[in-house]
Design a protein around this motif. Sequence first.
Motif, PDB file in Angstrom:
ATOM      1  N   ARG A  38       3.696  28.314 -11.111  1.00 29.57           N
ATOM      2  CA  ARG A  38       2.578  28.083 -12.026  1.00 29.57           C
ATOM      3  C   ARG A  38       1.258  28.590 -11.439  1.00 29.57           C
ATOM      4  O   ARG A  38       0.415  29.126 -12.164  1.00 29.57           O
ATOM      5  N   ARG A  39       1.099  28.414 -10.160  1.00 27.20           N
ATOM      6  CA  ARG A  39      -0.177  28.792  -9.542  1.00 27.20           C
ATOM      7  C   ARG A  39      -0.318  30.293  -9.383  1.00 27.20           C
ATOM      8  O   ARG A  39      -1.369  30.869  -9.648  1.00 27.20           O
ATOM      9  N   LEU A  75       4.313  11.099 -20.195  1.00 22.04           N
ATOM     10  CA  LEU A  75       4.980  12.222 -20.855  1.00 22.04           C
ATOM     11  C   LEU A  75       4.296  12.577 -22.169  1.00 22.04           C
ATOM     12  O   LEU A  75       4.168  13.762 -22.516  1.00 22.04           O
ATOM     13  N   TYR A  76       3.845  11.571 -22.905  1.00 24.05           N
ATOM     14  CA  TYR A  76       3.177  11.830 -24.185  1.00 24.05           C
ATOM     15  C   TYR A  76       1.831  12.526 -23.991  1.00 24.05           C
ATOM     16  O   TYR A  76       1.491  13.449 -24.735  1.00 24.05           O
ATOM     17  N   ARG A  77       1.089  12.105 -22.979  1.00 19.47           N
ATOM     18  CA  ARG A  77      -0.255  12.647 -22.781  1.00 19.47           C
ATOM     19  C   ARG A  77      -0.256  13.974 -22.044  1.00 19.47           C
ATOM     20  O   ARG A  77      -1.083  14.841 -22.313  1.00 19.47           O
ATOM     21  N   GLU A  78       0.663  14.145 -21.082  1.00 19.43           N
ATOM     22  CA  GLU A  78       0.561  15.302 -20.195  1.00 19.43           C
ATOM     23  C   GLU A  78       1.814  16.154 -20.138  1.00 19.43           C
ATOM     24  O   GLU A  78       1.777  17.252 -19.563  1.00 19.43           O
ATOM     25  N   GLY A  79       2.906  15.685 -20.704  1.00 20.79           N
ATOM     26  CA  GLY A  79       4.137  16.461 -20.619  1.00 20.79           C
ATOM     27  C   GLY A  79       4.568  16.657 -19.176  1.00 20.79           C
ATOM     28  O   GLY A  79       4.469  15.749 -18.354  1.00 20.79           O
ATOM     29  N   LEU A  80       5.023  17.850 -18.851  1.00 22.01           N
ATOM     30  CA  LEU A  80       5.465  18.153 -17.479  1.00 22.01           C
ATOM     31  C   LEU A  80       4.315  18.724 -16.673  1.00 22.01           C
ATOM     32  O   LEU A  80       4.382  19.827 -16.118  1.00 22.01           O
ATOM     33  N   SER A  81       3.240  17.960 -16.564  1.00 24.88           N
ATOM     34  CA  SER A  81       2.087  18.378 -15.768  1.00 24.88           C
ATOM     35  C   SER A  81       2.420  18.277 -14.286  1.00 24.88           C
ATOM     36  O   SER A  81       3.445  17.699 -13.891  1.00 24.88           O
ATOM     37  N   SER A  82       1.548  18.829 -13.468  1.00 25.77           N
ATOM     38  CA  SER A  82       1.767  18.766 -12.018  1.00 25.77           C
ATOM     39  C   SER A  82       1.834  17.326 -11.551  1.00 25.77           C
ATOM     40  O   SER A  82       2.668  16.956 -10.715  1.00 25.77           O
TER      41      SER A  82
END
Length: 558
Positions: free
Chosen positions: A232-233, A329-336
């Motif tokens: 991702r980076r 999961l609802y707010r950020e999904g698969l965030s870091s």
Amino acid sequence: MALRSLALRVLRRTLRAGLRLWASLDAPAGERRVPGTLPVAVLTALIQIPVAIVSVSTGASLYYGDAGSHLTIARRLFDSIHPGFQQLGTFWLPVPHLLLAPLTIPLSWWRSGASGAILGGLCLVATACALYRVCARLGFHRAGRLGMLAALLINPSVLYIFTTALTEPVLLAGIACATAGLARWAVNTRTPSGGELAIFAGIPTAAAVMSRYEGWAFLLSGCLLILILHRRRHGRWRDLWRPLTGFTAVPAAAIAWWLAYNWGVQHNPLAFMNGEYSASALQLPAVRAGLDPGAGNLGLSLTTYNWALLETAGFFVLGCAGLGLLLLLYREGLSSRNLVLGITLSTYVFSVLSLYLGKTIMWNVHTVPVDQWNARFAMSVMIPAVLCTGAAVELLSRRGWRMRSGVALLLVAGLSAQTLWWAAAPWERSAVMREAKGQVMSRPESRAVFLWLRQHYRGGRVLVDETSTAYGSLPTLGLPLKEVITRSTGSIFHDAVRNPEEYARWVVMQRSAFTQGAHGNASAQTDIVGTTLHSNAVFSERYRLVYRDSINVIYECF
């Protein structure tokens, strides 16, 4: 007047210090420093020390048979007829024993289980501080951090298990510290070097890997996290080797050493997996008897493990953790941030899969037989449970002071109710503590025989097959291990079995071994001493019976 002025100054300084401390718990994490870590360490120690004193003084720290076994393995590294690293054996992974070894040097610490309580207390401090740092790194404010700590430290199963010499405390400390190191790598604007990753994440991961096999699953999930976040980076693969090597170098070296050790000691690099004294070999009789209910049944494996987890973490904490996970999961999904929290769930996946594949046996009210066995294996999931609880508190308390106050009241009320319910009957309502009590009640004779011998000991060596006579009770005997001949002493044990009068004054054996034939077999469950000597005419002439109970007998040379 001067005294009053002095008192006022002391009060003002105390209040200012308290306000600074309170503010530090809400301060953002720096590149290296995380404000509030020291107060968390002090608070954890103040909570755990009295618990450890009570556990050791009442003998509860040795209720688990495995706890005494770990203490004995640690002590025999330097106190044995043949001391040395070969005394680590291959049944259990080595790091807990290596850490325990210096703490078992005082004979009284080994006898009482204080060695395990000291190491466990240090591990709990490390775990609490590391998880606090994870919360700070991931942007949690004071409410989320304190909610996480409350879920961790107001739990009798957690406080008790960290007074024992079991392997779970070292595993949890290793995973917590490694997660803190990976969180620092994941969120810092300045990407830490491979060396920093090795120090702050690789070394604690190696400790986890060499403590319990759940650590191996965490190592794989950590590699996956690095792979995803690096992609991702940077969007390219060519520099992936730097962070990946930094994270895996120390654990890989530890695994390589362990394979080499097994090869050198047992002439089989995989002896810890398939050797005579491996976990799979020791539980094979139970598997053949159909006492492995989760094997091949995913639904029953999930039910069995989830019930153990529910009784360990508590209904309220698990409910908060589930809510926190859904909100994240609802707010950020698969965030870091969510991926960092997600790697701690690898222990859950590993444990359920291990039950399904028949590599682990767990019994509770949802299994046949209905019993309590290996409930403590659910302890490894306490880390994601308390982190997700902190996340729920953090996300819900961001909607203003009224919501924050309501969440705080709900958290206090829920944890208080759960704790009061546990406190009413902790040895019955906590799965971990119920299992410990069940183990000590199921083997009273094994402790009694060694206690009698300790009280009547008049010098000379003791011959005993520790694998069949409750090895975990040897601390009850309390003699220097150089005076005890067991299987771990190698060829001397077999020589002593053939000619006991030349080596031992005392012989301990199981009465059931008398019905197993003259020699029996060499499995870990057979009392070689009893099956060999009970019909030996020379032995009968040289030794007299001095102790008998329903399970054990002791003979003394005269």
